[in-house]
Scaffold this active site. Structure first.
Site, mmCIF file in Angstrom:
data_model
loop_
_atom_site.group_PDB
_atom_site.id
_atom_site.type_symbol
_atom_site.label_atom_id
_atom_site.label_comp_id
_atom_site.label_asym_id
_atom_site.label_seq_id
_atom_site.Cartn_x
_atom_site.Cartn_y
_atom_site.Cartn_z
ATOM 1 N N ARG A 1 0.723 -1.736 -0.001
ATOM 2 C CA ARG A 1 0.151 -0.004 -0.213
ATOM 3 C C ARG A 1 0.643 1.260 0.012
ATOM 4 N NH1 ARG A 1 -0.893 1.362 6.353
ATOM 5 N NH2 ARG A 1 -2.591 2.417 4.915
ATOM 6 N N TRP B 1 12.104 7.527 6.433
ATOM 7 C CA TRP B 1 12.961 6.665 6.963
ATOM 8 C C TRP B 1 12.489 5.361 5.941
ATOM 9 C CZ3 TRP B 1 12.451 3.584 12.343
ATOM 10 C CH2 TRP B 1 10.766 2.983 11.941
ATOM 11 N N ASP B 2 11.838 4.689 5.660
ATOM 12 C CA ASP B 2 12.343 3.390 5.313
ATOM 13 C C ASP B 2 13.157 3.674 3.994
ATOM 14 O OD1 ASP B 2 9.325 1.521 4.827
ATOM 15 O OD2 ASP B 2 8.822 3.862 5.888
ATOM 16 N N SER C 1 7.077 15.051 9.415
ATOM 17 C CA SER C 1 8.360 14.401 8.262
ATOM 18 C C SER C 1 8.450 12.512 9.781
ATOM 19 C CB SER C 1 9.678 15.508 9.042
ATOM 20 O OG SER C 1 10.783 14.368 8.338
ATOM 21 N N GLN C 2 9.635 12.299 9.298
ATOM 22 C CA GLN C 2 9.534 11.332 9.493
ATOM 23 C C GLN C 2 11.149 11.162 10.204
ATOM 24 O OE1 GLN C 2 8.985 7.853 7.523
ATOM 25 N NE2 GLN C 2 7.309 7.369 8.708
ATOM 26 N N GLU D 1 -5.480 9.705 5.588
ATOM 27 C CA GLU D 1 -4.827 8.563 4.606
ATOM 28 C C GLU D 1 -5.663 7.369 6.067
ATOM 29 O OE1 GLU D 1 -1.327 9.865 7.562
ATOM 30 O OE2 GLU D 1 -2.801 10.615 6.650
ATOM 31 N N ASP E 1 3.667 3.290 14.791
ATOM 32 C CA ASP E 1 2.427 3.827 14.932
ATOM 33 C C ASP E 1 1.590 2.750 14.650
ATOM 34 O OD1 ASP E 1 3.733 3.561 11.624
ATOM 35 O OD2 ASP E 1 2.494 4.394 11.209
ATOM 36 N N GLU F 1 6.742 -7.407 5.102
ATOM 37 C CA GLU F 1 6.838 -5.818 6.195
ATOM 38 C C GLU F 1 7.519 -5.747 7.362
ATOM 39 O OE1 GLU F 1 5.284 -1.389 7.231
ATOM 40 O OE2 GLU F 1 4.325 -3.097 6.387
#
Length: 506
Positions: free
Chosen positions: A115, A122-123, A169-170, A230, A289, A467
């Site tokens: 998805r 960060w990924d 952000s991340q 989202e 999360d 994942e």
């Protein structure tokens, strides 16, 4: 490639299976790549689909030239494809957007998969680690250049390049990514051009509201208000309930002791408060999360200076000093080194829990450490912040986190996807590297072998890499045990692919 089998641990798969895994990963860099040449593959958003026949929306920054972008895309895609795309300039207040779309980026990038059909904060670091291990230097460089573009035109590195992520952000890994490319390219002029973006991103994280007065440290904090679009659109269970519906039910049926419930839930009206949504959004900026690391549903994250973020800011300061030394600017290097030294002292003073022998997150509202054991305790080892004595104490607690499939995210089973029994690739890589830095090679080898083995086992059974994994059962079917987060496992998967290559490299 490593050929170890950790004593008493999980042996690596045989060479034939590892070869198939590596072939899959190599091909995934192409299948997960998106660029303006195949923009029609990048525009669709499984989290927020368009109605049939509606054009896909591509937003550009007000600082960008619409005519230039349109001309570039028309040359790449042709007139017929352009009829399916509507290009819009971001409004003065980007957070007012209700009709969401993709944000333009100039260079190709690798998406996580499933998805997640956009470039994530960060990924991308863990994806890039794999790209560099796999000889994909230009793809790795393009990822960095897209982040530099985001800082210039969108104000920071975003959670991802969709308009509903413009408010946050991340976790920041930019300098790690810059140095990763530079160590292979040795392009000093390219390195020099990155400096203004490093300084701007650092200011983003070390200014209010991210900076926390009185601590010298920083927190996660989303600039948006209300429900995250989202989440409302996509995070639904089989009964059609959103994450927020389930959150209200959780409050109705549980006694909250982690924090003052009234901050986040109006029990009389059965209503989530405005601060709940601020906390929920900020939890998503953290990347975790959710878990219960910052209390029920993680929404109290806004009152913590966390181990992970502040360790990453230390790394940014330390990396920036190295970059300025490489560029011959001794004065700037000293400034960055002074910042890093000060942050190291604060982390070890405020975030080290001597009684537990672990790094914990600090609640600046209550002025207490939250004694919630989480795998981010290994971040300071990865960064070299811990003293040798502290590293030994953390290592002594390793058995609390270790499972048959690797390192558990936390020691608590809560129904959250970022708690036990689940494990995620980034935390495996950071913990293994941190243990190795302090000489605990046998532990590092054992953990790495366990995680590579579960990834290979599930790949052998299902033909894909995913994942997250249940590390106690050594399985990838996780849906039944996840109550908060998205239960369906995502395939692809960018950061798992990258971490597997890194762990095999030893």
């Amino acid at each position: 490639m490593l050929a170890w089998a950790a004593p008493g641990g999980q042996a690596l798969p045989d060479d034939a299976l590892l070869g198939r895994v590596q072939d899959y990963i190599k091909k995934s860099w192409t299948t997960l790549s998106r660029s303006n040449r195949d923009l029609l593959a990048a525009l669709p958003d499984p989290k927020m689909p368009r109605k049939p026949g509606e054009p896909w929306l591509l937003y550009i920054a007000a600082t960008e030239q619409k005519a230039r972008v349109e001309s570039e895309l028309r040359g790449l895609l042709g007139d017929e494809s352009m009829k399916r795309i509507e290009i819009r300039t971001l409004p003065k207040d980007p957070l007012s957007i209700r009709d969401h779309g993709l944000l333009y980026l100039p260079r190709p990038y690798v998406v996580p998969g499933g998805r997640f059909n956009e470039m994530y904060g960060w990924d991308s670091y863990f994806i890039q680690v794999g790209l560099l291990r796999d000889g994909e230097l230009e793809r790795a460089r393009g990822m960095v250049e897209n982040f530099l573009y985001q800082i210039t035109h969108y104000g920071t590195i975003l959670n991802a390049n969709r308009t509903y992520f413009l408010s946050r952000s991340q976790p920041p890994f930019l300098t790690r990514m810059i140095l990763g490319v530079y160590e292979q390219s040795k392009d000093r002029e390219w390195l020099r051009k990155s400096v203004p973006s490093i300084e701007r991103l650092y200011t983003f994280w070390t200014s209010e509201p991210h900076a926390v007065a009185g601590t010298g440290l920083s927190r996660y904090f989303d600039f948006g208000e209300g429900p995250a679009p989202e989440v409302v659109s996509d995070e639904k269970d089989e009964a059609g309930r959103t994450h927020y519906d389930r959150a209200r039910e959780y409050y109705r049926t549980h006694a909250i002791t982690d924090y003052n419930e009234e901050l986040y839930y109006d029990r009389r009206r059965d209503r989530l408060t405005d601060l709940f949504y601020k906390g929920d959004r900020s939890m998503r900026e953290s990347g975790f999360d959710p878990s219960s690391r910052f209390g029920a549903l993680n929404v109290d994250v806004i009152h913590y200076v966390p181990v992970c973020l502040n360790t990453l800011l230390y790394i940014m300061e330390d990396d920036a000093a190295r970059i300025m030394e490489e560029l011959g600017d001794a004065a700037a290097a000293r400034t960055w080194r002074t910042r890093a030294d000060a942050r190291r002292e604060r982390i070890n003073r405020l975030l080290w829990d001597d009684k537990a022998g672990l790094y914990h997150d600090y609640n600046f509202r209550t002025k207490r450490l939250r004694q919630y054991d989480f795998a981010t305790t290994f971040y300071p080892l990865w960064a070299g912040i811990a003293t040798p004595a502290q590293a030994r104490r953390v290592r002594a607690n390793l058995a609390r986190f270790e499972a048959p499939g690797g390192l558990l995210t936390s020691t608590q089973v809560t129904g959250n996807q970022w708690d036990a029994p689940f494990g995620w690739a980034p935390l495996q890589m950071i913990a293994v590297a941190g243990l190795r830095k302090y000489g605990f090679d046998e532990d590092a080898d054992r953990l790495a072998a366990k995680f590579v083995a579960i990834v290979a086992k599930e790949f052998d059974e299902h033909g894909t890499i995913v994942e997250k994994y249940d590390l106690r059962r050594r399985e990838s079917d996780v849906a039944a045990d996840i109550k908060f987060g998205y239960s369906a496992n995502q395939v692809g998967f960018g950061w798992t692919n990258g971490v597997v290559l890194e762990l095999l490299a030893g």
